[in-house]
Write an enzyme that holds these catalytic residues in place. Structure first.
Site, short mmCIF file in Angstrom:
data_model
loop_
_atom_site.label_atom_id
_atom_site.label_comp_id
_atom_site.label_asym_id
_atom_site.label_seq_id
_atom_site.Cartn_x
_atom_site.Cartn_y
_atom_site.Cartn_z
N GLY A 194 -15.19 0.31 -9.26
CA GLY A 194 -15.13 -0.66 -8.16
C GLY A 194 -13.71 -1.11 -7.90
O GLY A 194 -13.37 -2.26 -8.19
N SER A 211 -11.38 0.41 -4.83
CA SER A 211 -10.98 0.42 -3.41
C SER A 211 -11.83 -0.52 -2.56
O SER A 211 -13.02 -0.70 -2.80
CB SER A 211 -11.13 1.84 -2.84
N SER A 268 -17.67 6.52 -5.45
CA SER A 268 -18.34 7.80 -5.71
C SER A 268 -19.54 7.58 -6.61
O SER A 268 -19.45 6.92 -7.65
CB SER A 268 -17.37 8.78 -6.38
N GLU A 296 -7.16 8.47 -16.60
CA GLU A 296 -7.71 9.51 -15.73
C GLU A 296 -6.68 10.45 -15.11
O GLU A 296 -7.04 11.23 -14.27
CB GLU A 296 -8.56 8.85 -14.63
N GLU A 343 2.13 11.61 -2.88
CA GLU A 343 3.25 10.71 -2.54
C GLU A 343 3.34 9.57 -3.56
O GLU A 343 4.43 9.19 -3.99
CB GLU A 343 3.08 10.15 -1.13
#
Lengths: 325, 379
Positions: free
Chosen positions: B131, B133, B165, B248, B366
């Protein structure tokens, strides 16, 4: 890193930094005197007793200082001759590519050729020497043997793979040097009122550069570690050498333009150090197997394994007993 | 200076046996998986397979036994992960709980939370989602606005998460929310472990451009959350969430998402492939081998207690670029008529469209290159 490798690297760093801008004639006697020819000769035979990891570390430092001497040949030739039961003659011994080209061939006393499983040791004095240069300006001569060889013996070694090993190590060092030089340049060169490195576009390009320099070095170290585990194919061309040389070639392709782009015209002069690294990198990229050569070798090898066979093969090779570094 | 010094990857125990154990479980399930499910396998869900892994003791591998774990080394866990991915095993249900939610609860969670969630996660029955974004907090995560208000009964949460997701497959979410209403940016954020069946939680699907449902919007309307759902320290959420991201970045999932394409390519082209395809296979093999060395070395550094932030970003940048390029390179090199009706044809069609997502998750190129440039001293 083992204590002996650390000492070896300190010695190589000290000597090669002094020889960084010294030509072959003055550099070679000091390299010879330092005894690198015995690096891969076992201790019980009077050698240094080094392993592939040691050879990688030393050759990387040679690349770092753009040494003007064929250190890889000087290290590998005595080991090859030892395995073939031939006493190495005095002087520099070169390793011939399949096309008869030998780096610094004119300076060698003897040259080793391997063809159809047979090693021949030939004298340069009795051979025809057609002088040439690599695109880095290093001697790259064609040696056509004249008389009978000094010695010959059956040999399963693969000279292209051995040469590729050396070039991966040297390329990792040279790319590192080019990277450091570029980093220093973007940190000090001021345009539009600030250092180039303060521009985000330049930062992104430097990050891309460092990522490729990391890949070439990681591949090189892993290649050497795999050879120290005894992962050599029957034909002497270890899977890991093929993969590392191909990956090195790909890294050079990406980094050569970035280094020069960020340096502008300053980096294009003969006087500025960058070309000593970048010209060598471009020469090495095409030497001892270009991309097509190693991609072909690897692709054939993998195709024969079948799709499901590649993963068990690479995990088996890396799981092999013993520590990696 | 060496930019990427390699560290030996030396897991304890019988690694060959561990690999064989994972491969055997996969062989018992792989007949059920479609070609599409075998691509991008750590997103694709198969709850039955996740439970089978839990039954075999292969989830929560490194966690203490008292929470249902196995107390094994992080390098053994790495071996399990790379075997799962290299064989295209759908791991989406348990992936996040096993990789980051569980370890984060072990590090920061109170005893109640650990006992409530970890055993179920290790059994492959309790799944968790991320949880982070929100609609206006993407790459700029510090703009999080979901707010939990302290009341006598507990936290009352209002707000929204997005791009979550597999939220619809999960029982819980570890959310980063604002607990100090007057705070801004990184300050005043906290992490809450939220049961998704609580009143006031609404999960709505967002269909992605492959036509599949993985993404969700998750809405919170006056959701009452017990006080002991706070993970770690109130106001320290930002620091904890950054630690979560570090779990991750360098794993094998950063270069193996499309590995099954490589497997199918080699099998599809037969014993006497055309030279351009041989060349392509050689190039892909060299990249896979190199990335594996880099990823393993970074895992070994993490295991040794080092903090390889730059190395991890390097692995993710290179790995994502590689797994995204592979489908494009295969499309460019292989005669499509030769593939008609093959598994590779279906995988390729799927992955060409799915691959842009690989560099969204865990930081865009980026962002990663910004981190690397910072490490170089340029920012």
């Amino acid at each position: 890193m083992s204590e002996s490798r650390q000492l070896l690297c300190e010695m190589a760093n000290g000597l090669f930094s002094e020889l960084a801008e010294v030509g072959f004639d003055n550099a070679w006697p000091r390299i010879e005197e330092a005894g690198f020819a015995s690096l891969l000769i076992p201790e019980e035979q009077g050698g240094f007793g080094g392993d592939w990891g040691d050879a990688y570390a030393v050759l990387r430092i040679a690349g770092r200082y753009a040494l003007s001497a064929p250190l890889g040949d000087a290290i590998f030739a005595p080991r090859l001759l030892m395995e073939a039961g031939i006493k190495p003659p005095a002087g520099l011994i070169g390793l011939a590519r399949a096309n008869g080209k030998v780096g610094y061939g004119r300076h060698c006393g003897c040259v080793i050729l391997i063809e159809d499983g047979e090693l021949r040791l030939v004298e340069v004095a009795t051979s025809e020497v057609v002088e040439g240069y690599s695109l880095a300006g290093e001697p790259f001569d064609h040696i056509c043997p004249g008389g009978a060889p000094l010695a010959s013996a059956p040999c399963a070694a693969n000279l292209i793979a051995m040469g590729a090993f050396a070039l991966v190590a040297q390329s990792a060092g040279a790319l590192d040097a080019a990277f450091q030089l570029t980093l220093e340049h973007v940190n000090t060169r001021v345009q539009f009122g600030k250092a180039l490195g303060r521009f985000q576009a330049v930062q992104q390009a430097m990050a891309e550069f460092s990522v490729e320099a990391a890949a070439i070095d990681a591949a090189g170290q892993a290649m050497a570690a795999a050879l120290d585990k005894g992962n050599v194919l029957d034909d002497g061309a270890a899977f890991e050498i093929a993969a590392a040389k191909l990956r090195a070639n790909m890294a050079i392709e990406k980094c050569f333009p970035i280094a020069h782009r960020l340096h502008g015209a300053i980096g294009f002069t003969i006087e500025y150090a960058l070309n000593r690294y970048t010209r060598r990198l471009m020469a090495w990229r095409g030497d001892c197997g270009n991309d097509a050569y190693w991609a072909g070798q690897l692709g054939q090898h993998v195709s024969k394994l079948s799709g499901g066979g590649f993963w068990p093969e690479i995990t088996r090779r890396s799981d092999a007993a013993g520590s990696v570094v | 200076m060496q930019i990427f010094p390699i560290r030996a990857f030396d897991p304890p125990g019988d690694v060959t046996r561990l690999r064989e154990q994972v491969r055997e479980i996969i062989r018992q399930h792989d007949h059920r998986w479609t070609p599409e499910e075998r691509c991008n396998p750590w997103l694709k869900c198969d709850a039955r397979f996740s439970r089978a892994l839990g039954d075999a003791g292969l989830l929560g591998l490194t966690w203490p036994r008292r929470y249902g774990g196995q107390g094994r080394s992080v390098l053994e866990r790495y071996v399990v992960l790379e075997e799962l991915l290299a064989h295209g095993a759908p791991c989406g249900c348990h992936w996040i709980a096993d990789r980051q939610t569980g370890p984060l609860l072990l590090r920061y969670g109170n005893e109640l939370l650990r006992e409530k969630y970890l055993p179920g996660m290790a059994r492959g029955e309790v799944f968790a989602c991320i949880g982070l974004s929100e609609p206006n907090a993407g790459s700029d995560l510090a703009s999080v606005r979901s707010q939990a208000r302290r009341t006598p009964d507990g936290w009352v949460l209002n707000g929204q998460k997005i791009w979550t997701s597999n939220a619809h497959e999960c029982q819980a979410m570890l959310a980063l929310v604002r607990t100090d209403p007057a705070s801004e940016r990184q300050a005043g954020l906290s992490q809450l472990m939220i049961d998704l069946d609580l009143p006031g939680v609404t999960i709505r699907p967002i269909i992605d451009m492959t036509g599949e449902h993985h993404f969700n919007e998750v809405f919170f309307d006056d959701v009452l959350i017990p006080f002991d759902s706070l993970v770690g320290t109130e106001g320290e959420g930002w620091k904890q969430a950054m630690a979560e991201l570090a779990y991750e970045r360098s794993g094998p999932e950063r270069y193996l998402s499309t590995y099954m394409l490589f497997v199918e390519l080699v099998d599809a082209i037969g014993a006497d492939p055309p030279e351009p395809v041989v060349q392509l296979i050689g190039r892909l093999a060299a990249e896979i081998w190199t990335l594996r060395q880099m990823s393993m070395s970074t895992a070994a550094k993490l295991a040794a207690g080092e903090d390889p932030v730059i190395e991890a970003s390097i692995v993710k940048d290179l790995g994502n670029a590689f797994e995204q390029a592979m489908p494009r390179l295969i499309q460019a090199a292989v005669d499509p008529d030769l593939l008609a009706g093959s598994a590779l044809e279906r995988m390729l069609a799927h992955v060409l469209v799915a691959s842009p997502s690989f560099s969204l998750r865990g930081g865009t190129p980026e962002v990663l290159r910004g981190i690397i440039a910072k490490g170089l001293g340029l920012r």
